[in-house]
Design an enzyme around this catalytic site. Structure first.
Site, mmCIF file in Angstrom:
data_model
loop_
_atom_site.group_PDB
_atom_site.id
_atom_site.type_symbol
_atom_site.label_atom_id
_atom_site.label_comp_id
_atom_site.label_asym_id
_atom_site.label_seq_id
_atom_site.Cartn_x
_atom_site.Cartn_y
_atom_site.Cartn_z
ATOM 1 N N LYS A 102 0.859 -1.236 -0.196
ATOM 2 C CA LYS A 102 0.126 0.230 0.197
ATOM 3 C C LYS A 102 1.026 1.286 -0.008
ATOM 4 C CE LYS A 102 -3.767 2.299 2.405
ATOM 5 N NZ LYS A 102 -4.879 2.064 3.825
ATOM 6 N N SER A 148 -9.854 2.097 3.144
ATOM 7 C CA SER A 148 -9.037 2.605 2.978
ATOM 8 C C SER A 148 -7.972 1.554 1.411
ATOM 9 C CB SER A 148 -7.970 3.457 3.001
ATOM 10 O OG SER A 148 -7.032 2.457 3.438
ATOM 11 N N SER A 183 -9.653 -0.496 7.638
ATOM 12 C CA SER A 183 -9.323 -0.531 5.656
ATOM 13 C C SER A 183 -8.282 -1.989 5.347
ATOM 14 C CB SER A 183 -8.408 0.307 6.704
ATOM 15 O OG SER A 183 -8.844 1.776 6.236
#
Lengths: 471, 96
Positions: free
Chosen positions: A75, A150, A174
Site C-alpha cells: 500500500k 482505504s 481499512s
C-alpha cells in the site's frame, strides 16, 4: 490461472523447478498491465524481474528465506527506500522515501518480491477508495462497484490475482472492509504487533499494518514475518513468538461469541444468512456458539471519528510545503506558503478530517468531544474484556452490505462513515480482526465475515479461520 | 450547539486551510450533521472513567542513550521543494 493455492505449494513447485519464478513474475506484470482499468497500482516495479532470477537461484541452493518468491504489493502509505511514497495525495506527488518501513524490510529480508505500490484513499482516509489523487479503484467482481477502502488497491491486487499477497493498513477497518468487498482474506493485527516505523501516520493510536492474501496459510506466514518488537517504534510490542504458519491445524473446539448488536436492522439479509450457515456448520463440528452482548457498539463510530480525526489533524500538521512535498507557487509569505500548499495539496476528505479534528481539539470543545470519546474508548475496551472472559472468538459480519456503487455515498460523509459500523471497535480496543470470504450475494458480490480475538491472540483467529475455510 | 460559518472560518485558519464561500457553506452543514452525531456520546455516563489514550497501555519505554547516525543531510534535503546549498529555502519572513 495460478498453479498453486498458497506459498507452501509455490515453494514446492519452485524447488522442483516446475515453476519459473521469472515467468511467474512476468505473468503478474502482464496481468497488471491488462487490468490497468482497475487502477489498483500507483507504481509498478518492473525491475523486480531481476530479483526473480536471484531468488530462484537461492531457492535451488537452499539459501532462500521463508517468503522466497512470494510476490507482494505494498500500500502506498508505506516507505520503501528510493521509491515514491505518495499516500495517493498530491501533497506528496514528488516524494521519494529515504528509508524502508520495518514491515516491508522484513518481507524483503525473507526474499519476497515487491512488485509495486497500491492505490488507496488519500492518507488512508476513506471507505471506498474514491478519495485518491490517482482516481478511484474499481472492484474486480463488478467494475461499477467500489472495492472498499482505504486499502482498496491492495485488496483488488490480491482478488484479481495481480500478485500473491499485499500489505495494507487498518485504522478503522481499512484492511477488513476492502477484503470483504473483494472476497479475500485480510488481517488487522493487534495494535503494536507490527512496527509502524515507515508507515505514514494517520491515527497513531489506531494504525496497524497487515496482510491481504487468498489463504489463511499465507496470511499466517506473512504475519509471522512482519510482527515483533522494533526499536524504531516505541509502541511496538514484545509478544510471544509464534510460528503461526506451522500452528494452524488444531482439534480445539472454540467458544465463539455472537454479539446481537452486530446482527441488527442495518444488516443485509443475505449476509446474515451466509453467516448463519457457517455458524450451523461450526456447531455441528462441535464448536460452542454463545450469544454475547456488546451494548456500546452503537457508540463506536462517533468515538472513532472524534479520536481518529483529532490524531489526524495533529499528524498532518507536518505537511506544510516547507521541507518536503508539494509547495504552492503562490507564496508571498510563510503563512501563505503553509496555507496555500495545504489547500492545493490535500483532497476534500483529508481537509474535512483535519477540520473536524482541529475542532474537537480546540479550546472549549476538548472536554466535550475528545476527552469524552477517550472515556468511552475505555468503556468499550472494558466491555470487550468482559466478553473475552467467556469466549475466545467474537464472530460478526465484516460489513453491513456488500460493495456499494461508485459515487453512491461520496457526497454524504456521514453515510460513508457509517459503513465502518462493524470494524472500528477492533481499532478502538486494539484487538486483532480478520475478514474471511464466505460466499456471494445474488449479484455475485463477495460476502465477508469477521473473527475477532483478544489482544495478541491472532493464533485463535487463524486456527478458526482455517477450520472455516475448509468447511 | 450549532456551528456557524464564522466557526468554520476560525477552524480553517487554525488548520492552515482556505475554502471558498461555497465550500464553507457545505462544510458548515456537514459539520453540524457530524457533530450532532458525535453528541450521541452524551447518552453515556462517563463520570469517574479514566480516559484511554492508547489501546495497549504501556508505561514508559526506555532504550539505552547511545549515539547513532540518522538521516544524512543530503538525504534530508532530497525531497525539499526548494533549497539553497545545505539549507531548506522558504520565502522571506521578515519585512524590511
Amino acid at each position: 490461472m495460478l498453479q498453486y493455492k498458497n506459498h507452501f505449494q509455490k515453494l514446492e513447485l519452485l524447488r522442483a523447478n516446475k515453476l519459473s519464478l521469472k515467468k511467474n513474475v512476468q505473468d503478474f506484470l502482464t496481468s497488471i498491465a491488462k487490468s490497468k482499468n482497475l487502477n489498483a497500482f500507483n507504481f509498478v516495479f518492473e525491475d523486480c524481474l531481476d530479483n526473480a532470477e536471484i531468488i530462484q537461484k537461492k531457492i535451488i541452493t537452499g539459501e532462500a528465506g521463508k517468503l522466497a518468491g512470494m510476490v507482494i504489493a505494498i500500500k502506498d502509505v508505506l516507505s520503501i527506500k528510493d521509491k515514491p511514497l505518495t499516500c495517493s495525495s498530491k501533497i506528496l506527488g514528488n516524494f521519494n522515501s529515504i528509508y524502508t518501513a520495518t514491515a516491508v524490510q522484513k518481507l524483503i529480508n525473507q526474499d519476497a518480491i515487491i512488485i509495486g505500490k497500491t492505490n488507496c484513499d488519500e492518507f488512508a482516509m476513506g471507505s471506498s477508495n474514491e478519495n485518491s489523487a490517482f482516481g478511484p479503484v474499481l472492484n474486480p467482481h463488478d467494475n461499477s462497484k467500489v472495492p472498499g477502502g482505504s486499502s482498496g488497491g491492495s485488496a483488488v491486487s490480491v482478488a484479481a490475482k495481480l500478485c500473491d499477497a499485499a500489505l495494507g493498513t487498518d485504522t478503522g477497518g481499512s484492511i477488513r472492509q476492502p477484503a470483504a468487498f473483494c472476497g479475500v482474506f485480510g488481517l488487522k493485527p493487534t495494535y503494536g504487533k507490527v512496527s509502524r516505523f515507515g508507515l505514514t501516520a494517520y491515527g497513531s493510536s489506531f494504525d496497524t499494518i497487515g496482510p491481504f492474501s487468498n489463504s489463511v496459510e499465507d496470511t499466517a506466514l506473512i504475519l509471522e514475518v512482519i510482527s515483533g518488537k522494533d526499536e524504531k517504534d516505541s509502541t511496538s510490542a514484545e509478544s510471544e513468538k509464534i510460528n503461526y504458519s506451522n500452528s494452524l491445524t488444531t482439534d480445539k473446539k472454540f467458544k465463539i461469541g455472537i454479539p446481537k448488536e452486530f446482527f441488527g436492522a442495518g444488516l443485509n439479509q443475505e449476509i446474515n444468512v451466509a453467516i448463519h450457515n457457517i455458524l450451523n456448520k461450526l456447531k455441528s463440528e462441535g464448536h460452542e456458539i454463545i450469544d454475547v452482548s456488546l451494548p456500546l457498539s452503537e457508540y463506536s463510530i462517533p468515538t472513532y471519528y472524534i479520536l481518529a480525526t483529532a490524531e489526524a489533524s495533529s499528524n498532518l500538521a507536518r505537511y506544510d510545503g516547507a521541507h518536503f512535498g508539494f509547495r504552492s507557487k503562490d507564496t508571498p509569505n510563510l503563512k501563505e506558503l503553509y496555507t496555500n500548499s495545504r489547500t492545493e495539496g490535500f483532497g476534500k476528505e483529508v481537509k474535512r478530517r483535519i477540520m473536524l479534528g482541529t475542532y474537537v481539539l480546540s479550546a472549549g470543545y476538548y472536554d466535550a468531544y475528545y476527552n469524552k470519546a477517550q472515556k468511552v474508548r475505555r468503556l468499550l475496551k472494558e466491555s470487550y474484556d468482559k466478553v473475552f472472559k467467556n469466549v475466545e472468538i467474537i464472530l460478526t459480519p465484516t460489513t453491513p452490505t456488500t460493495a456499494f456503487n461508485l459515487g453512491e455515498k461520496s457526497n454524504d460523509p456521514l453515510e460513508m462513515y457509517l459503513t465502518d459500523i462493524y470494524t472500528t471497535s477492533a481499532n478502538l480496543v486494539g484487538i486483532p480482526g480478520m475478514n474471511i470470504p464466505v460466499g456471494f450475494d445474488n449479484k455475485k458480490m463477495p460476502i465477508g465475515m469477521q473473527l475477532m480475538a483478544n489482544q495478541f491472540n491472532e493464533i485463535a483467529i487463524l486456527q478458526l479461520g482455517k477450520v472455516i475455510s475448509e468447511l | 450547539m450549532a456551528v456557524t460559518i464564522e466557526d468554520v472560518k476560525y477552524i480553517a485558519n487554525l488548520s492552515h486551510l482556505k475554502f471558498d464561500e461555497k465550500e464553507l457553506e457545505s462544510f458548515t452543514h456537514q459539520f453540524n450533521e457530524i457533530l450532532t452525531f458525535f453528541e450521541k456520546l452524551n447518552e453515556l455516563n462517563t463520570d469517574n472513567v479514566v480516559p484511554l489514550s492508547h489501546p495497549v497501555e504501556n508505561v514508559n519505554v526506555f532504550r539505552e542513550d547511545v549515539l547513532v547516525s540518522s538521516v544524512e543531510r543530503e538525504e534530508a534535503l532530497k525531497n525539499s521543494p526548494d533549497r539553497n546549498d545545505n539549507y531548506f529555502k522558504v520565502p522571506k519572513v521578515i519585512n524590511k
